[in-house]
Enzyme design. Sequence first.
Site, PDB file in Angstrom:
ATOM      1  N   PHE A  23       0.852  -1.186   0.000  1.00 40.37           N
ATOM      2  CA  PHE A  23       0.000   0.000   0.000  1.00 40.37           C
ATOM      3  C   PHE A  23       0.891   1.240   0.000  1.00 40.37           C
ATOM      4  O   PHE A  23       1.889   1.294   0.697  1.00 40.37           O
ATOM      5  CB  PHE A  23      -0.925  -0.005   1.225  1.00 40.37           C
ATOM      6  N   PHE A  58      -0.700  -2.676   8.303  1.00 38.51           N
ATOM      7  CA  PHE A  58      -1.268  -3.426   9.419  1.00 38.51           C
ATOM      8  C   PHE A  58      -0.755  -4.866   9.457  1.00 38.51           C
ATOM      9  O   PHE A  58      -0.678  -5.481  10.523  1.00 38.51           O
ATOM     10  CB  PHE A  58      -2.802  -3.398   9.340  1.00 38.51           C
ATOM     11  N   ALA A  81       4.181   2.931   4.658  1.00 38.16           N
ATOM     12  CA  ALA A  81       3.817   4.353   4.629  1.00 38.16           C
ATOM     13  C   ALA A  81       2.341   4.485   4.969  1.00 38.16           C
ATOM     14  O   ALA A  81       1.481   4.024   4.222  1.00 38.16           O
ATOM     15  CB  ALA A  81       4.106   4.962   3.263  1.00 38.16           C
ATOM     16  N   HIS A  89      -8.756   6.420  10.808  1.00 39.33           N
ATOM     17  CA  HIS A  89      -8.085   5.186  10.392  1.00 39.33           C
ATOM     18  C   HIS A  89      -6.566   5.291  10.558  1.00 39.33           C
ATOM     19  O   HIS A  89      -5.916   4.350  11.033  1.00 39.33           O
ATOM     20  CB  HIS A  89      -8.461   4.880   8.937  1.00 39.33           C
TER      21      HIS A  89
END
EC number: 2.5.1.78
Length: 155
Positions: A23, A58, A81, A89
């Site tokens: 991500f 995560f 990142a 969030h």
Amino acid sequence: MPRYFEGKLDAKGQKIGIVVSRFNSFITERLLEGAVDALVRHGADEQEIHIARVPGAFEIPLAAKKMAASGAYDAIIALGAVIRGSTPHFDYVSSEVTKGVAAVSLESGVPISFGVLTTDSIEQAVERAGTKAGNKGFEAAVTVIETVNLLRSIN
């Protein structure tokens, strides 16, 4: 006279695991390049650098835990990142990743260097991935090299 322990910046013979988030890959790929560059510049064999790609930040602690438990790595580098958006969030993810990585390192005894950016903007992330503020992936690798050697000297 006191005895001092310090780690050298020599990665020769070190086997390093890297966990990198996909991500925000436009940032994390730069961090990864910086980390690998630092390891190789300091004597690591590219064949002894193993990279695990996870979907997001995560998932970094779990992959790091698996690598640490394998006993195959002298150290692990966590790269990701997390960029603040308009919801909470960011706070949840950045907090849990930080706690998770620290817990894995303390529980396993395997040094884990934290190269997960937690920034307020994309611009800040770009600055820390190889422009104005250096490359935090490179810095994380240098930190882990020194830490491995420090712990070896204590033993």
